[in-house]
Design a protein around this motif. Structure first.
Motif, PDB file in Angstrom:
ATOM      1  N   LYS A  60      -9.076 -17.933  -6.937  1.00 30.26           N
ATOM      2  CA  LYS A  60     -10.174 -17.887  -5.974  1.00 30.26           C
ATOM      3  C   LYS A  60     -11.199 -16.863  -6.437  1.00 30.26           C
ATOM      4  O   LYS A  60     -10.859 -15.831  -7.022  1.00 30.26           O
ATOM      5  CB  LYS A  60      -9.671 -17.535  -4.568  1.00 30.26           C
ATOM      6  CG  LYS A  60      -8.909 -16.227  -4.472  1.00 30.26           C
ATOM      7  CD  LYS A  60      -8.437 -15.979  -3.043  1.00 30.26           C
ATOM      8  CE  LYS A  60      -7.638 -14.684  -2.946  1.00 30.26           C
ATOM      9  NZ  LYS A  60      -7.208 -14.404  -1.560  1.00 30.26           N
ATOM     10  N   THR A  61     -12.464 -17.183  -6.199  1.00 31.96           N
ATOM     11  CA  THR A  61     -13.561 -16.272  -6.511  1.00 31.96           C
ATOM     12  C   THR A  61     -14.638 -16.429  -5.448  1.00 31.96           C
ATOM     13  O   THR A  61     -14.753 -17.496  -4.833  1.00 31.96           O
ATOM     14  CB  THR A  61     -14.168 -16.561  -7.900  1.00 31.96           C
ATOM     15  OG1 THR A  61     -14.649 -17.913  -7.941  1.00 31.96           O
ATOM     16  CG2 THR A  61     -13.151 -16.353  -9.011  1.00 31.96           C
ATOM     17  N   PRO A  62     -15.460 -15.406  -5.213  1.00 33.36           N
ATOM     18  CA  PRO A  62     -16.539 -15.539  -4.246  1.00 33.36           C
ATOM     19  C   PRO A  62     -17.520 -16.641  -4.638  1.00 33.36           C
ATOM     20  O   PRO A  62     -17.766 -16.879  -5.832  1.00 33.36           O
ATOM     21  CB  PRO A  62     -17.211 -14.166  -4.274  1.00 33.36           C
ATOM     22  CG  PRO A  62     -16.154 -13.229  -4.746  1.00 33.36           C
ATOM     23  CD  PRO A  62     -15.353 -14.026  -5.732  1.00 33.36           C
ATOM     24  N   HIS A  63     -18.088 -17.284  -3.648  1.00 28.35           N
ATOM     25  CA  HIS A  63     -19.046 -18.355  -3.872  1.00 28.35           C
ATOM     26  C   HIS A  63     -20.228 -17.849  -4.691  1.00 28.35           C
ATOM     27  O   HIS A  63     -20.825 -16.827  -4.367  1.00 28.35           O
ATOM     28  CB  HIS A  63     -19.532 -18.898  -2.521  1.00 28.35           C
ATOM     29  CG  HIS A  63     -20.527 -19.998  -2.631  1.00 28.35           C
ATOM     30  ND1 HIS A  63     -20.272 -21.181  -3.301  1.00 28.35           N
ATOM     31  CD2 HIS A  63     -21.805 -20.097  -2.164  1.00 28.35           C
ATOM     32  CE1 HIS A  63     -21.323 -21.967  -3.220  1.00 28.35           C
ATOM     33  NE2 HIS A  63     -22.277 -21.334  -2.548  1.00 28.35           N
ATOM     34  N   GLU A  64     -20.522 -18.561  -5.780  1.00 22.69           N
ATOM     35  CA  GLU A  64     -21.651 -18.297  -6.669  1.00 22.69           C
ATOM     36  C   GLU A  64     -21.461 -17.074  -7.551  1.00 22.69           C
ATOM     37  O   GLU A  64     -22.405 -16.660  -8.236  1.00 22.69           O
ATOM     38  CB  GLU A  64     -22.972 -18.197  -5.882  1.00 22.69           C
ATOM     39  CG  GLU A  64     -23.353 -19.502  -5.189  1.00 22.69           C
ATOM     40  CD  GLU A  64     -24.698 -19.416  -4.486  1.00 22.69           C
ATOM     41  OE1 GLU A  64     -25.164 -18.283  -4.215  1.00 22.69           O
ATOM     42  OE2 GLU A  64     -25.280 -20.478  -4.201  1.00 22.69           O
ATOM     43  N   MET A  65     -20.281 -16.477  -7.583  1.00 23.27           N
ATOM     44  CA  MET A  65     -20.061 -15.397  -8.545  1.00 23.27           C
ATOM     45  C   MET A  65     -20.041 -15.955  -9.961  1.00 23.27           C
ATOM     46  O   MET A  65     -20.592 -15.347 -10.893  1.00 23.27           O
ATOM     47  CB  MET A  65     -18.756 -14.653  -8.244  1.00 23.27           C
ATOM     48  CG  MET A  65     -18.436 -13.560  -9.263  1.00 23.27           C
ATOM     49  SD  MET A  65     -16.955 -12.594  -8.874  1.00 23.27           S
ATOM     50  CE  MET A  65     -17.598 -11.489  -7.616  1.00 23.27           C
ATOM     51  N   PHE A  66     -19.413 -17.117 -10.133  1.00 23.13           N
ATOM     52  CA  PHE A  66     -19.353 -17.765 -11.440  1.00 23.13           C
ATOM     53  C   PHE A  66     -19.921 -19.178 -11.319  1.00 23.13           C
ATOM     54  O   PHE A  66     -19.604 -19.900 -10.378  1.00 23.13           O
ATOM     55  CB  PHE A  66     -17.910 -17.828 -11.948  1.00 23.13           C
ATOM     56  CG  PHE A  66     -17.264 -16.485 -12.117  1.00 23.13           C
ATOM     57  CD1 PHE A  66     -17.557 -15.695 -13.217  1.00 23.13           C
ATOM     58  CD2 PHE A  66     -16.371 -16.005 -11.168  1.00 23.13           C
ATOM     59  CE1 PHE A  66     -16.970 -14.446 -13.364  1.00 23.13           C
ATOM     60  CE2 PHE A  66     -15.771 -14.766 -11.314  1.00 23.13           C
ATOM     61  CZ  PHE A  66     -16.074 -13.979 -12.421  1.00 23.13           C
ATOM     62  N   ALA A  67     -20.724 -19.565 -12.303  1.00 21.24           N
ATOM     63  CA  ALA A  67     -21.366 -20.876 -12.259  1.00 21.24           C
ATOM     64  C   ALA A  67     -20.424 -21.989 -12.675  1.00 21.24           C
ATOM     65  O   ALA A  67     -20.576 -23.138 -12.239  1.00 21.24           O
ATOM     66  CB  ALA A  67     -22.604 -20.877 -13.152  1.00 21.24           C
ATOM     67  N   ASN A  68     -19.445 -21.674 -13.521  1.00 18.65           N
ATOM     68  CA  ASN A  68     -18.582 -22.707 -14.094  1.00 18.65           C
ATOM     69  C   ASN A  68     -17.138 -22.521 -13.653  1.00 18.65           C
ATOM     70  O   ASN A  68     -16.698 -21.410 -13.371  1.00 18.65           O
ATOM     71  CB  ASN A  68     -18.658 -22.666 -15.623  1.00 18.65           C
ATOM     72  CG  ASN A  68     -20.077 -22.914 -16.127  1.00 18.65           C
ATOM     73  OD1 ASN A  68     -20.759 -23.824 -15.672  1.00 18.65           O
ATOM     74  ND2 ASN A  68     -20.513 -22.094 -17.080  1.00 18.65           N
ATOM     75  N   GLU A  69     -16.411 -23.629 -13.632  1.00 21.24           N
ATOM     76  CA  GLU A  69     -14.998 -23.592 -13.266  1.00 21.24           C
ATOM     77  C   GLU A  69     -14.144 -23.003 -14.369  1.00 21.24           C
ATOM     78  O   GLU A  69     -13.058 -22.485 -14.107  1.00 21.24           O
ATOM     79  CB  GLU A  69     -14.515 -25.001 -12.915  1.00 21.24           C
ATOM     80  CG  GLU A  69     -15.178 -25.571 -11.665  1.00 21.24           C
ATOM     81  CD  GLU A  69     -14.597 -26.904 -11.250  1.00 21.24           C
ATOM     82  OE1 GLU A  69     -13.585 -27.328 -11.856  1.00 21.24           O
ATOM     83  OE2 GLU A  69     -15.152 -27.510 -10.323  1.00 21.24           O
ATOM     84  N   LEU A  70     -14.612 -23.089 -15.616  1.00 20.89           N
ATOM     85  CA  LEU A  70     -13.947 -22.475 -16.757  1.00 20.89           C
ATOM     86  C   LEU A  70     -14.928 -21.524 -17.421  1.00 20.89           C
ATOM     87  O   LEU A  70     -16.070 -21.898 -17.709  1.00 20.89           O
ATOM     88  CB  LEU A  70     -13.494 -23.523 -17.774  1.00 20.89           C
ATOM     89  CG  LEU A  70     -12.345 -24.455 -17.386  1.00 20.89           C
ATOM     90  CD1 LEU A  70     -12.066 -25.423 -18.533  1.00 20.89           C
ATOM     91  CD2 LEU A  70     -11.087 -23.675 -17.050  1.00 20.89           C
ATOM     92  N   ILE A  71     -14.485 -20.300 -17.664  1.00 25.57           N
ATOM     93  CA  ILE A  71     -15.307 -19.320 -18.367  1.00 25.57           C
ATOM     94  C   ILE A  71     -14.475 -18.727 -19.503  1.00 25.57           C
ATOM     95  O   ILE A  71     -13.245 -18.732 -19.451  1.00 25.57           O
ATOM     96  CB  ILE A  71     -15.792 -18.196 -17.428  1.00 25.57           C
ATOM     97  CG1 ILE A  71     -14.599 -17.465 -16.796  1.00 25.57           C
ATOM     98  CG2 ILE A  71     -16.720 -18.764 -16.356  1.00 25.57           C
ATOM     99  CD1 ILE A  71     -14.990 -16.248 -15.955  1.00 25.57           C
TER     100      ILE A  71
END
Length: 219
Positions: free
Chosen positions: A180-191
């Motif tokens: 889980k991550t905050p909404h819009e912290m990361f643009a992609n599902e895989l980094i």
């Protein structure tokens, strides 16, 4: 209050290696198993080798490093369990031992979240296990899991994965993980499994300025 992130994955999946791009001068590493870090610059990181849950819990509030890493959290629990396997006693003493291990794990996370420095980032690296078709942080079994859900104590949970020979972090939950991550912290599902890039994203999201002139202190 620090920002605590769980970084979960199987052995060899890139948890410790993800530290390689971090600035060692900003980091303090609690090295639970005392292993060398798996990259050339690993010797530059300030490390304290201990698996003692009480020592770690007492140490966390005093650490001055902007970035603190606990590697590998699961062995704090496992080592304590293994040291007690030859203890004499019946079921009640075993039950008390599991309770103590669970309490120690909770204490460390609670201290990391609530009793550390504002804007500090704490990354807790740990192994995973599969339970009923879902991967989660590896603990010491059902008795402990019934009492606490460690992932529920934090806002950010990343998990390593390998796709086509490349190492990544998963940032979105597909129903089979505790990611889980905050909404819009990361643009992609895989980094990429780059903890420095993760730290940059966290600092940007929460408005934290990285102070590259601050000297990390681990002991």
């Amino acid at each position: 209050m620090a920002i605590v992130t769980l970084v979960l994955g199987n052995s060899g999946s890139g948890k410790s290696f993800s530290m390689q791009n971090l600035d060692p001068s900003l980091c303090g590493v609690i090295n639970v198993m005392g292993k060398p870090l798996p990259f050339r610059a690993g010797k530059q990181f300030r490390k304290l080798n201990t698996d003692n849950a009480y020592e770690i819990n007492d140490l966390l509030p005093s650490l001055k490093a902007p970035i603190v890493i606990i590697d590998d959290f699961q062995y704090i629990m496992a080592n304590e369990f293994m040291r007690g396997v030859t203890d004499e006693g019946g079921g009640n003493s075993v039950f008390q031992r599991f309770n103590r291990i669970g309490q120690n794990a909770w204490n460390i996370l609670n201290t990391a979240i609530n009793n550390t420095h504002p804007d500090q980032r704490i990354y807790i690296l740990s192994h995973i296990e599969e339970v009923e078709g879902k991967t989660k942080i590896k603990t010491m079994g059902k008795m402990l899991d019934e009492k606490i859900v460690l992932e529920g104590m934090v806002t950010i949970v990343l998990q390593t994965t390998i796709r086509n020979g490349e190492h990544y972090f998963m940032t979105k939950n597909d129903g089979t993980t505790t990611v889980k991550t905050p909404h819009e912290m990361f643009a992609n599902e895989l980094i990429p499994n780059d903890l420095n890039a993760v730290d940059d994203a966290i600092c940007d999201f929460y408005g934290i300025a990285k102070n590259h002139n601050q000297q990390a202190q681990i002991a």
